[in-house]
Design a protein around this motif. Structure first.
Motif, PDB file in Angstrom:
ATOM      1  N   THR A 200       0.849  -1.179   0.000  1.00 19.48           N
ATOM      2  CA  THR A 200       0.000   0.000   0.000  1.00 19.48           C
ATOM      3  C   THR A 200       0.893   1.239   0.000  1.00 19.48           C
ATOM      4  OG1 THR A 200      -1.861   1.078   1.125  1.00 19.48           O
ATOM      5  CG2 THR A 200      -0.123   0.183   2.529  1.00 19.48           C
ATOM      6  N   GLY A 201       0.294   2.399  -0.179  1.00 21.52           N
ATOM      7  CA  GLY A 201       1.054   3.649  -0.190  1.00 21.52           C
ATOM      8  C   GLY A 201       0.567   4.585   0.896  1.00 21.52           C
ATOM      9  N   LEU A 202       1.439   5.489   1.327  1.00 24.25           N
ATOM     10  CA  LEU A 202       1.089   6.456   2.370  1.00 24.25           C
ATOM     11  C   LEU A 202       1.752   7.791   2.084  1.00 24.25           C
ATOM     12  CD1 LEU A 202      -0.261   6.962   5.198  1.00 24.25           C
ATOM     13  CD2 LEU A 202       2.001   6.439   6.176  1.00 24.25           C
ATOM     14  N   PHE A 203       0.946   8.850   2.117  1.00 23.86           N
ATOM     15  CA  PHE A 203       1.433  10.227   2.040  1.00 23.86           C
ATOM     16  C   PHE A 203       1.429  10.765   3.457  1.00 23.86           C
ATOM     17  CE2 PHE A 203       0.300  14.818   0.745  1.00 23.86           C
ATOM     18  CZ  PHE A 203       1.643  15.169   0.645  1.00 23.86           C
ATOM     19  N   ALA A 204       2.586  11.104   3.983  1.00 29.64           N
ATOM     20  CA  ALA A 204       2.696  11.537   5.382  1.00 29.64           C
ATOM     21  C   ALA A 204       3.773  12.606   5.502  1.00 29.64           C
ATOM     22  CB  ALA A 204       3.010  10.357   6.292  1.00 29.64           C
ATOM     23  N   SER A 205       3.752  13.319   6.635  1.00 28.15           N
ATOM     24  CA  SER A 205       4.702  14.417   6.823  1.00 28.15           C
ATOM     25  C   SER A 205       5.557  14.253   8.066  1.00 28.15           C
ATOM     26  CB  SER A 205       3.933  15.751   6.931  1.00 28.15           C
ATOM     27  OG  SER A 205       3.111  15.760   8.082  1.00 28.15           O
ATOM     28  N   ALA A 206       5.400  13.160   8.799  1.00 25.41           N
ATOM     29  CA  ALA A 206       6.142  12.990  10.052  1.00 25.41           C
ATOM     30  C   ALA A 206       6.657  11.563  10.173  1.00 25.41           C
ATOM     31  CB  ALA A 206       5.255  13.323  11.249  1.00 25.41           C
ATOM     32  N   GLY A 207       7.921  11.441  10.539  1.00 31.34           N
ATOM     33  CA  GLY A 207       8.474  10.131  10.842  1.00 31.34           C
ATOM     34  C   GLY A 207       9.205   9.436   9.717  1.00 31.34           C
ATOM     35  N   HIS A 208       9.293  10.071   8.535  1.00 28.15           N
ATOM     36  CA  HIS A 208       9.938   9.389   7.411  1.00 28.15           C
ATOM     37  C   HIS A 208      11.423   9.136   7.648  1.00 28.15           C
ATOM     38  CE1 HIS A 208       6.758   9.002   4.469  1.00 28.15           C
ATOM     39  NE2 HIS A 208       6.331  10.205   4.788  1.00 28.15           N
ATOM     40  N   ARG A 209      12.086  10.015   8.373  1.00 28.93           N
ATOM     41  CA  ARG A 209      13.514   9.821   8.609  1.00 28.93           C
ATOM     42  C   ARG A 209      13.785   8.573   9.445  1.00 28.93           C
ATOM     43  NH1 ARG A 209      16.996  14.170   7.604  1.00 28.93           N
ATOM     44  NH2 ARG A 209      15.978  16.066   6.904  1.00 28.93           N
ATOM     45  N   THR A 210      12.799   8.156  10.234  1.00 27.32           N
ATOM     46  CA  THR A 210      12.957   6.958  11.054  1.00 27.32           C
ATOM     47  C   THR A 210      12.551   5.701  10.307  1.00 27.32           C
ATOM     48  OG1 THR A 210      10.722   7.043  11.974  1.00 27.32           O
ATOM     49  CG2 THR A 210      12.419   8.331  13.101  1.00 27.32           C
ATOM     50  N   GLY A 211      11.935   5.858   9.140  1.00 30.44           N
ATOM     51  CA  GLY A 211      11.451   4.708   8.392  1.00 30.44           C
ATOM     52  C   GLY A 211      10.059   4.280   8.804  1.00 30.44           C
TER      53      GLY A 211
END
Length: 590
Positions: A200-211
């Protein structure tokens, strides 16, 4: 110099040029690799790069394929170096798609030489500043000076403070990402393996640097983005809500794809998400703010409200406390013995609450737990759902209002400790001879958990409000030069809390900007307007000035927005998006 030409749907013919006017051709080496790659969830960018490097070493293998969908360029230059990268769309250019490499590079070089790029950058920078000033109005914002006066001087936010505030917004905008891949669902909170789900896919703005993008952190980002670009905030919210499961559960974090999985497991964290666990519904507070600013249409509200109702009902069903109409975070961590086996005992850690190692009850039986922060979150969520129904004209707001009022009374009944004069969790003591529900005793700690009813506007009666505010005016408890601390060194009986600064020492005394924001939000919305509560305004001003000065000072010294603060020292993760709430604190937007 190097040129890569290609074609993409929606873009058409394009060229990607790179050149350096400061490097000698004799000292420069350019290698190029292109290939057709079949991407799957388990075939990440690292695997593609390893193949391009021939399985080892640091030199790119020269390789070219027709119809390639992956291109990697390696440039070796002597230091110091300066390289320009220019992307050109032939659709928007006078250069024909059949132009040779020399003409493409010359056009890119001319663009750079004519200062056209610098002109575009300056135009975009000016447009950004104009929009920023128009929305947040920091030039006219008033403040109180603290310490060195980096953030505030002569009653106004300094230019340095405004520059740091822009960097805070950029921190959030720069971390918006779309990830795609599978995730793992655990059969219970202690399942370390889980079952693969997706992709699935997710558009998000928080937490991407942690994976692992976090729904808890997303709510704080949305509070900022709903002002900057309401349409983006709505898209982010819809993306998360699209992950709702048939039972109403939304995964608290979503690590999608192999690359993200590696980053999570590298930190020795679990990948599987269990529907036994909940997360604080911060996105509902963001949606409440969107409603108040008129950034949510009736059609949008009618779209999201059923999902939010289903999600909140799942939380209420699955996170029940030991007392009727109380709530408790499920999935407290089990104590592990040497070798990794579970001992059967429970730690005080409740990762699902967001306040990880904040001390709860010390007993091993968490079935008698009741957590005041979760009850406060649920009560506040009922209030927001009432507003959603009213705005969407669905006609069901009265039931939600009655639910919120009943929970506010229940918080007083279950969680107010007359001995300590504070709101506190209840649970089993470490060594208890009592049986049944009688084992539930107050966890005598002062901190963010006990302030949650204040943050959510649930504390009624002036005398009770004054009592709850006292630790925020006591330097031996929650007051500090960096803002309100997560936990007090002394409890209200003025005895030492031996769990202060212990365990992982994350939520046991450090200062967190998002919870300082929630404290200020609560004071601003519900208590500061009461002339009989002058301490509410005094505490608000003190916390605001302290947080502003400390975050700005640490940013100037380190260049980062940190997860938490101990005085003038940043702790934990760098580039933490929730610390960008500094901007809303400066602008006093709640």
């Amino acid at each position: 110099r190097a040129v890569m030409k290609g074609w993409m749907p929606g873009v058409g013919d394009f060229a990607f040029s790179l050149f350096s006017n400061k490097a000698s051709p004799h000292s420069t080496k350019v290698s190029f690799y292109s290939a057709q790659e079949r991407y799957g969830d388990r075939d990440d960018g690292e695997a593609v790069l390893r193949r391009a490097l021939g399985g080892g070493g640091g030199t790119l293998a020269e390789h070219h394929e027709e119809g390639a969908n992956v291109a990697i360029i390696q440039i070796s230059l002597p230091l110091p170096l300066e390289v320009d990268f220019v992307f050109s769309s032939f659709k928007d250019s006078e250069i024909p798609a059949t132009a040779d490499a020399n003409r493409i590079i010359q056009a890119a070089a001319d663009f750079h030489a004519d200062d056209a790029l610098e002109k575009v950058i300056n135009e975009r920078r000016d447009a950004f500043s104009a929009k920023f000033d128009g929305i947040f109005g920091l030039k006219d914002a008033k403040c109180e000076r603290r310490n060195k006066g980096n953030a505030c001087w002569d009653g106004r936010i300094t230019e340095v403070g405004q520059r740091v505030a822009k960097a805070a917004l950029s921190e959030v905008l720069g971390q918006m990402s779309f990830t795609y891949g599978s995730w793992y669902k655990g059969k219970d909170p202690y399942d370390d393996k889980g079952v693969e789900v997706g992709p699935t896919g997710l558009f998000a703005s928080a937490g991407h640097r942690t994976g692992a993008p976090s729904l808890f952190e997303e709510g704080f980002s949305l509070m900022l983005l709903r002002l900057w670009d309401p349409s983006i905030a709505r898209e982010l919210l819809l993306s998360w809500l699209s992950k709702i499961q048939p039972d109403g559960w939304i995964p608290p974090t979503l690590s999608l794809g192999t690359s993200s999985h590696k980053r999570v497991t590298h930190r020795h964290e679990k990948l599987p998400q269990s529907n036994h666990l909940a997360t604080p519904p911060t996105i509902l507070l963001a949606l409440e703010s969107m409603l108040e600013q008129g950034a949510a249409s009736q059609s949008f509200l009618r779209c999201v409200t059923p999902h939010l109702v289903s999600w909140l009902n799942h939380i209420r069903r699955g996170q029940k406390g030991s007392v009727k109409h109380s709530y408790a975070w499920q999935g407290r961590e089990r104590v592990r013995c040497k070798g990794g086996a579970h001992s059967g005992k429970m730690t005080v850690t409740t990762n699902s609450s967001g306040l990880k190692d904040y001390p709860r009850s010390r007993g091993s039986d968490f079935s008698v737990d009741s957590h005041v922060d979760l009850m406060s979150w649920v009560a506040a969520s009922l209030r927001v759902l009432a507003k959603l129904d009213h705005s969407a004209r669905e006609g069901g707001e009265e039931a939600w209002v009655r639910g919120e009022e009943a929970l506010a009374r229940q918080i007083d009944s279950v969680h107010w400790n007359n001995d300590s004069m504070a709101y506190q969790d209840r649970g089993e003591a470490e060594k208890s001879s009592k049986k049944g529900a009688e084992r539930a005793e107050f966890a005598d700690h002062i901190g963010y958990v006990g302030l949650m009813p204040l943050m959510m506007g649930l504390v009624k009666g002036r005398e009770r409000v004054r009592t709850v505010l006292k630790p925020l005016q006591n330097a031996r408890q929650l007051e500090s030069p960096a803002g309100a601390k997560s936990m007090a060194h002394l409890n209200n009986k003025q005895t030492h809390d031996w769990e202060y600064g212990q365990a992982d020492n994350e939520w046991r005394g450090k200062v967190y900007v998002p919870f300082n924001y929630l404290i200020m939000r609560g004071l601003n919305k519900w208590y500061m307007s009461d002339p009989e509560l002058p301490q509410a305004k005094a505490i608000y001003d003190d916390i605001r000035a302290s947080v502003m000065e400390n975050v700005v000072e640490v940013y100037l010294g380190s260049g980062f927005f940190w997860e938490s603060y101990t005085g003038a020292v940043g702790n934990g993760a760098r580039h933490k998006t929730w610390t960008a709430l500094l901007l809303l604190i400066m602008a006093e937007r709640y």
